[in-house]
Design an enzyme around this catalytic site. Structure first.
Site, PDB file in Angstrom:
ATOM      1  CG  ASN A   1      11.862  -5.144   2.457  1.00 55.28           C
ATOM      2  OD1 ASN A   1      11.349  -5.252   3.814  1.00 55.28           O
ATOM      3  ND2 ASN A   1      12.498  -4.059   1.949  1.00 55.28           N
TER       4      ASN A   1
ATOM      5  CE  LYS B   1       7.378  -3.621  -1.089  1.00 57.45           C
ATOM      6  NZ  LYS B   1       7.744  -2.392  -0.669  1.00 57.45           N
TER       7      LYS B   1
ATOM      8  NE  ARG C   1      14.491  -2.011   4.905  1.00 52.94           N
ATOM      9  CZ  ARG C   1      13.508  -1.534   5.258  1.00 52.94           C
ATOM     10  NH1 ARG C   1      12.274  -1.984   4.805  1.00 52.94           N
ATOM     11  NH2 ARG C   1      13.474  -0.428   5.896  1.00 52.94           N
TER      12      ARG C   1
ATOM     13  CG  HIS D   1      15.626   5.488   5.291  1.00 49.42           C
ATOM     14  ND1 HIS D   1      15.284   6.823   5.674  1.00 49.42           N
ATOM     15  CD2 HIS D   1      14.471   4.440   5.189  1.00 49.42           C
ATOM     16  CE1 HIS D   1      13.673   6.542   5.654  1.00 49.42           C
ATOM     17  NE2 HIS D   1      13.448   5.278   5.288  1.00 49.42           N
TER      18      HIS D   1
ATOM     19  CG  HIS E   1      15.552   7.181   1.937  1.00 53.54           C
ATOM     20  ND1 HIS E   1      16.029   5.919   1.482  1.00 53.54           N
ATOM     21  CD2 HIS E   1      14.182   7.022   2.274  1.00 53.54           C
ATOM     22  CE1 HIS E   1      14.812   5.206   1.444  1.00 53.54           C
ATOM     23  NE2 HIS E   1      13.932   5.780   1.639  1.00 53.54           N
ATOM     24  CG  LEU E   2      14.199  13.580   0.344  1.00 53.74           C
ATOM     25  CD1 LEU E   2      14.101  14.799  -0.313  1.00 53.74           C
ATOM     26  CD2 LEU E   2      14.111  13.788   1.983  1.00 53.74           C
ATOM     27  N   GLY E   3      11.364   9.490   0.950  1.00 53.23           N
ATOM     28  CA  GLY E   3      10.256   8.645   0.421  1.00 53.23           C
ATOM     29  C   GLY E   3       9.189   8.626   1.274  1.00 53.23           C
TER      30      GLY E   3
ATOM     31  NE  ARG F   1       7.094   7.378   9.360  1.00 52.65           N
ATOM     32  CZ  ARG F   1       8.215   6.506   8.851  1.00 52.65           C
ATOM     33  NH1 ARG F   1       9.281   6.977   9.326  1.00 52.65           N
ATOM     34  NH2 ARG F   1       8.158   5.730   7.721  1.00 52.65           N
TER      35      ARG F   1
ATOM     36  CD  GLU G   1      15.830   0.378   1.014  1.00 55.07           C
ATOM     37  OE1 GLU G   1      14.554   0.031   0.751  1.00 55.07           O
ATOM     38  OE2 GLU G   1      16.003   0.849   2.175  1.00 55.07           O
TER      39      GLU G   1
HETATM   40  P1  ADP Z   1       8.924   4.162   0.598  1.00 58.60           P
HETATM   41  O1  ADP Z   1       9.401   5.063   1.680  1.00 58.60           O
HETATM   42  O2  ADP Z   1       7.333   3.683   0.934  1.00 58.60           O
HETATM   43  O3  ADP Z   1       9.717   3.205   0.123  1.00 58.60           O
HETATM   44  P2  ADP Z   1       8.991   5.557  -1.688  1.00 58.60           P
HETATM   45  O4  ADP Z   1      10.428   5.889  -1.922  1.00 58.60           O
HETATM   46  O5  ADP Z   1       8.344   4.765  -2.896  1.00 58.60           O
HETATM   47  O6  ADP Z   1       8.394   5.143  -0.472  1.00 58.60           O
HETATM   48  O7  ADP Z   1       8.284   6.969  -2.047  1.00 58.60           O
HETATM   49  C1  ADP Z   1       6.841   7.176  -1.907  1.00 58.60           C
HETATM   50  C2  ADP Z   1       6.588   8.648  -2.140  1.00 58.60           C
HETATM   51  O8  ADP Z   1       7.443   9.159  -3.358  1.00 58.60           O
HETATM   52  C3  ADP Z   1       5.165   9.016  -2.425  1.00 58.60           C
HETATM   53  O9  ADP Z   1       4.385   9.037  -1.207  1.00 58.60           O
HETATM   54  C4  ADP Z   1       5.085  10.274  -3.040  1.00 58.60           C
HETATM   55  O10 ADP Z   1       5.004  11.392  -2.224  1.00 58.60           O
HETATM   56  C5  ADP Z   1       6.659  10.383  -3.807  1.00 58.60           C
HETATM   57  N1  ADP Z   1       6.730  10.376  -5.397  1.00 58.60           N
HETATM   58  C6  ADP Z   1       6.481   9.071  -6.068  1.00 58.60           C
HETATM   59  N2  ADP Z   1       6.504   9.562  -7.250  1.00 58.60           N
HETATM   60  C7  ADP Z   1       6.766  10.927  -7.290  1.00 58.60           C
HETATM   61  C8  ADP Z   1       6.595  11.840  -8.361  1.00 58.60           C
HETATM   62  N3  ADP Z   1       6.715  11.588  -9.732  1.00 58.60           N
HETATM   63  N4  ADP Z   1       6.738  13.141  -8.033  1.00 58.60           N
HETATM   64  C9  ADP Z   1       6.737  13.452  -6.609  1.00 58.60           C
HETATM   65  N5  ADP Z   1       6.738  12.640  -5.756  1.00 58.60           N
HETATM   66  C10 ADP Z   1       6.668  11.329  -6.077  1.00 58.60           C
END
Ligand code: ADP
Length: 412
Positions: free
Chosen positions: A7, A14, A96, A183, A211-213, A244, A387
């Site tokens: 990736n 990675k 990826r 995603h 998908h909430l990252g 964003r 992923e």
């Molecule tokens: P990416 O999109 O970079 O792969 P991730 O899926 O690892 O990101 O998500 C990162 C986000 O997840 C962090 O910015 C944080 O807001 C959130 N996060 C991680 N652990 C927790 C937690 N224990 N509680 C709430 N939010 C979390």
């Protein structure tokens, strides 16, 4: 079969190595080895680990990515306890690739696939060059090993035109200005995994996967196919994210261009890096810090959280309308898997759709589990993002079908 997954991002690479049986497990398995390189201007920080134990940690001077990547991968077949006898044990390498343009499924890398990845540089100027560089480094380090490109956009190629075309001039479409979505590797994986966890046929389910990252997007999945998604031409459209904006009135942009004489690069910086949870709270893009600031009485953190949930729930409802109903709601990625508060607030707003959370299951937040109340009309699940394993599975399927075709031909 040993499968290596790469990736390649703009500042990191990675890698993960999986060992797949024949047939492989239908449930995700941990990689036997993982590695990461963080590139700075002239240095690269390398780390590898296996079974939770660090194997290698080193900084090297590197003007280009090749020596650092080569050194990282060499850890697989060298050192005190090599995992592979030699590099030739790697059966296939999966990459990826963020923007696949017209590709609707994973594909073996050929010169014309490389050209297509190159043509899509204009749409993903940071990510696609890094992905292609990863492919070319593997060509140099591992010779003729089969390589597979797995695209983040491919799952969304099934989105009908009514959802994919922007209501600008019709000519935009022929220039490739349309909604692609991202995603996709994880949305597809999560929808399959959710069906398996529910013991239901994927074909029978209408799902919204969340998908909430750091980046956030939804997919509306019908009969296992993406019917709509919130990201579009770029990963900037849709939900509010860590840094964003997500969707905003484009009139704001023309206003800022005229009033503040902002350049494209300045706007890009504001929209991608100075907005979202970080921009509104003035604190952080990290949901954990937002929630702890709310508990400390910070009103901007509260506003950021409320906006995030408002936009999330109205988009889930919009996706549900497009699907004509919803059977399962799936939360995945950093916030989706870990934020009890976000899931609780979103599901409370969605009660009118028949969503009911079991609050103690939500608080326990076991991954790959159903956290809905027994009387919920909609199943609510947490599915851990996988992923790399999904990419490895796609590689295994392609490699398997190629070898069975070859044996059929031989048999003839
Ligand atoms: P990416 O999109 O970079 O792969 P991730 O899926 O690892 O990101 O998500 C990162 C986000 O997840 C962090 O910015 C944080 O807001 C959130 N996060 C991680 N652990 C927790 C937690 N224990 N509680 C709430 N939010 C979390």
């Amino acid at each position: 079969m040993k499968i290596l997954v790469l990736n390649s991002g703009s500042s990191t690479l990675k890698a993960a190595c999986y060992e797949f049986g024949d047939p492989p497990s239908e449930d995700p398995e941990a990689p036997s080895w993982e590695g990461k390189v963080e590139f700075d201007r002239e240095r690269a920080a390398l780390r590898t680990w296996s079974a939770g134990r660090m194997r290698l940690e080193r900084q090297i001077n590197a003007q280009s990515r090749k020596p650092a990547t080569e050194e990282l991968l060499t850890d697989l077949w060298s050192g005190a306890s090599p995992l592979l006898r030699s590099s030739s044990e790697v059966g296939v390498v999966g990459h990826r690739i963020v923007h696949g343009g017209e590709f609707s499924e994973p594909t073996f890398v050929t010169p014309s696939v490389k050209d297509a990845i190159r043509r899509n540089y204009v749409f993903a100027p940071l990510h696609n060059p890094a992905g292609l560089e990863g492919i070319e480094i593997i060509e140099q380090v591992l010779g003729g090993v089969p390589q597979v490109a797995v695209f983040d956009t491919a799952f969304h190629r099934s989105i009908p035109h009514a959802a994919a075309v922007y209501p600008g001039p019709y000519e935009w479409l022929s220039r490739g200005i349309r909604r692609y979505g991202f995603h996709g590797i994880n949305h597809e994986y999560c929808s399959r995994r959710a069906a398996r966890l529910l013991g239901r046929e994927l074909r029978s389910l209408r799902m919204v996967t969340c998908h909430l990252g750091n980046g956030c997007s939804l997919a509306a999945v019908r009969e296992g196919k993406s019917a709509d998604t919130t990201m579009g031409f770029t990963p900037l459209e849709g939900l509010m994210m860590g840094t964003r904006t997500g969707s905003i009135d484009p009139g704001v942009l023309t206003f800022l261009i005229r009033q503040d004489h902002l350049s494209a690069d300045q706007l890009d910086d504001i929209l991608n890096k100075k907005s979202g949870l970080a921009g509104i709270s003035g604190l952080s893009n990290d949901m954990r810090e937002i929630v702890s600031a709310i508990n400390g009485g910070n009103p901007r953190a509260k506003l950021a959280f409320d906006m995030f949930v408002h936009r999330l729930t109205s988009s889930i409802a919009a996706m549900t309308a497009g699907l004509g109903g919803i059977d399962a709601l799936v939360f995945t990625a950093g916030i989706g898997e870990n934020s009890v508060e976000v899931r609780a607030a979103a599901c409370a707003s969605l009660e009118f759709l028949g969503v009911r959370l079991d609050s103690s299951k939500n608080a326990q937040q076991a991954c790959d589990s159903d956290i809905s109340a027994s009387n919920s009309r909609v199943r609510v699940l947490i599915v851990r993002a996988q992923e790399d394993w999904a990419i490895a599975s796609a590689c295994w399927k392609l490699a398997r079908s190629r070898s069975s075709q070859a044996s059929t031909v031989k048999g003839v």
